[in-house]
Design a protein around this motif. Structure first.
Motif, PDB file in Angstrom:
ATOM      1  N   LYS A  97       0.593 -11.286  -3.455  1.00  0.00           N
ATOM      2  CA  LYS A  97      -0.854 -11.250  -3.803  1.00  0.00           C
ATOM      3  C   LYS A  97      -1.543  -9.909  -3.112  1.00  0.00           C
ATOM      4  CE  LYS A  97      -5.165 -14.204  -3.850  1.00  0.00           C
ATOM      5  NZ  LYS A  97      -5.661 -15.372  -3.201  1.00  0.00           N
ATOM      6  N   ASP A  98      -1.029  -9.749  -2.010  1.00  0.00           N
ATOM      7  CA  ASP A  98      -1.492  -8.451  -1.422  1.00  0.00           C
ATOM      8  C   ASP A  98      -0.724  -7.089  -1.654  1.00  0.00           C
ATOM      9  OD1 ASP A  98      -2.706  -6.876   0.804  1.00  0.00           O
ATOM     10  OD2 ASP A  98      -0.829  -6.786   1.643  1.00  0.00           O
ATOM     11  N   LYS A  99       0.380  -7.279  -2.085  1.00  0.00           N
ATOM     12  CA  LYS A  99       1.196  -5.994  -2.607  1.00  0.00           C
ATOM     13  C   LYS A  99       1.024  -5.820  -4.152  1.00  0.00           C
ATOM     14  CE  LYS A  99       3.158  -5.131   1.502  1.00  0.00           C
ATOM     15  NZ  LYS A  99       2.827  -4.205   2.298  1.00  0.00           N
ATOM     16  N   LEU A 100       0.799  -6.934  -4.876  1.00  0.00           N
ATOM     17  CA  LEU A 100       0.857  -6.523  -6.233  1.00  0.00           C
ATOM     18  C   LEU A 100      -0.716  -6.747  -6.702  1.00  0.00           C
ATOM     19  CD1 LEU A 100       4.065  -8.403  -7.449  1.00  0.00           C
ATOM     20  CD2 LEU A 100       3.750  -5.751  -7.063  1.00  0.00           C
ATOM     21  N   ALA A 101      -1.946  -6.325  -5.956  1.00  0.00           N
ATOM     22  CA  ALA A 101      -3.221  -6.770  -6.336  1.00  0.00           C
ATOM     23  C   ALA A 101      -3.446  -5.839  -7.582  1.00  0.00           C
ATOM     24  CB  ALA A 101      -3.984  -6.261  -5.216  1.00  0.00           C
ATOM     25  N   ASN A 137      10.178  -1.591  -5.773  1.00  0.00           N
ATOM     26  CA  ASN A 137       9.642  -1.114  -4.506  1.00  0.00           C
ATOM     27  C   ASN A 137       9.419  -2.106  -3.204  1.00  0.00           C
ATOM     28  OD1 ASN A 137       9.737   1.678  -5.261  1.00  0.00           O
ATOM     29  ND2 ASN A 137       7.252   1.436  -5.978  1.00  0.00           N
ATOM     30  N   LEU A 138       8.996  -3.332  -3.746  1.00  0.00           N
ATOM     31  CA  LEU A 138       9.013  -4.235  -2.805  1.00  0.00           C
ATOM     32  C   LEU A 138      10.168  -4.751  -2.178  1.00  0.00           C
ATOM     33  CD1 LEU A 138       6.161  -6.680  -4.247  1.00  0.00           C
ATOM     34  CD2 LEU A 138       5.930  -5.163  -2.153  1.00  0.00           C
ATOM     35  N   ASP A 139      11.270  -4.805  -3.149  1.00  0.00           N
ATOM     36  CA  ASP A 139      12.579  -5.155  -2.740  1.00  0.00           C
ATOM     37  C   ASP A 139      13.170  -4.248  -1.760  1.00  0.00           C
ATOM     38  OD1 ASP A 139      14.826  -6.823  -2.808  1.00  0.00           O
ATOM     39  OD2 ASP A 139      15.437  -5.697  -4.817  1.00  0.00           O
ATOM     40  N   LEU A 140      12.958  -2.924  -1.943  1.00  0.00           N
ATOM     41  CA  LEU A 140      13.532  -1.814  -1.095  1.00  0.00           C
ATOM     42  C   LEU A 140      12.712  -2.029  -0.075  1.00  0.00           C
ATOM     43  CD1 LEU A 140      15.256   0.643  -0.821  1.00  0.00           C
ATOM     44  CD2 LEU A 140      13.364   2.106  -1.759  1.00  0.00           C
ATOM     45  N   SER A 141      11.213  -1.982   0.120  1.00  0.00           N
ATOM     46  CA  SER A 141      10.702  -2.010   1.260  1.00  0.00           C
ATOM     47  C   SER A 141      11.173  -3.262   2.225  1.00  0.00           C
ATOM     48  CB  SER A 141       9.213  -1.939   1.261  1.00  0.00           C
ATOM     49  OG  SER A 141       8.750  -3.295   0.460  1.00  0.00           O
ATOM     50  N   ASN A 142      11.435  -4.499   1.342  1.00  0.00           N
ATOM     51  CA  ASN A 142      11.753  -5.519   2.536  1.00  0.00           C
ATOM     52  C   ASN A 142      13.334  -5.421   2.918  1.00  0.00           C
ATOM     53  OD1 ASN A 142      11.939  -8.173   3.121  1.00  0.00           O
ATOM     54  ND2 ASN A 142      13.007  -8.692   1.209  1.00  0.00           N
ATOM     55  N   PHE A 143      14.174  -4.707   2.018  1.00  0.00           N
ATOM     56  CA  PHE A 143      15.374  -4.253   2.883  1.00  0.00           C
ATOM     57  C   PHE A 143      15.246  -3.532   3.957  1.00  0.00           C
ATOM     58  CE2 PHE A 143      19.351  -1.343   2.444  1.00  0.00           C
ATOM     59  CZ  PHE A 143      20.184  -2.502   2.842  1.00  0.00           C
ATOM     60  N   THR A 144      14.435  -2.395   3.909  1.00  0.00           N
ATOM     61  CA  THR A 144      14.251  -1.455   4.862  1.00  0.00           C
ATOM     62  C   THR A 144      13.766  -2.089   6.270  1.00  0.00           C
ATOM     63  OG1 THR A 144      13.560   0.220   3.182  1.00  0.00           O
ATOM     64  CG2 THR A 144      13.055   0.869   5.411  1.00  0.00           C
TER      65      THR A 144
END
Length: 148
Positions: A97-101, A137-144
């Motif tokens: 909800k925060d990341k995909l507002a 991008n969320l997937d990549l940031s979560n991986f990072t």
């Protein structure tokens, strides 16, 4: 058994139980403090796995949305239904909800109206592409975040 002997026995058992509770609590605190990095890593792994599962489910719904065409009138209602699923998925997860507002607001514009004719194929394709990229991008940031 004699009444006073029973009271002494009860007192001794309670004393031993209380001492063992204190020792166990102290041991748990010591283990927590000495292994806090390992415990933190384990919790981060579980959280990361949960986010990965959520993103995989969202990716599947986005692909499902991509399969439908707004140019086919019979599929318009299904498109709106899938948009509602995606919207509910995002609303149900505070992280998403925060990341995909921004994307949630765009989806809400189409689902709030409940008029499938308003959503044109170029708009749908744009929304699908934006959702795919945002999830990537969320997937990549979560991986990072997991690596660091």
């Amino acid at each position: 058994m004699d009444e006073p002997l029973l009271k002494i026995f009860d007192l001794v058992v309670n004393l031993i139980a209380n001492v063992m509770t204190i020792i166990t609590a102290g041991l748990a605190i010591y283990i927590f403090i000495s292994n806090k990095d390992k415990i933190k890593t384990a919790f981060n792994f579980i959280l990361s796995y949960s986010i990965q599962m959520t993103l995989a489910d969202l990716r599947h719904k986005i692909e499902k949305l991509n399969d439908y065409k707004t140019t086919i009138p019979e599929q318009n209602e299904e498109i709106i239904n899938v948009l509602h699923e995606i919207e509910g998925h995002i609303l149900g997860n505070e992280y998403l909800k925060d990341k995909l507002a921004v994307q949630l607001k765009k989806i809400n514009n189409f689902t709030r109206i409940r008029n499938p004719v308003v959503l044109l194929e170029p708009q749908k394709r744009s929304l699908v592409s934006e959702l795919k990229e945002s999830v990537r991008n969320l997937d990549l940031s979560n991986f990072t975040d997991t690596i660091t």
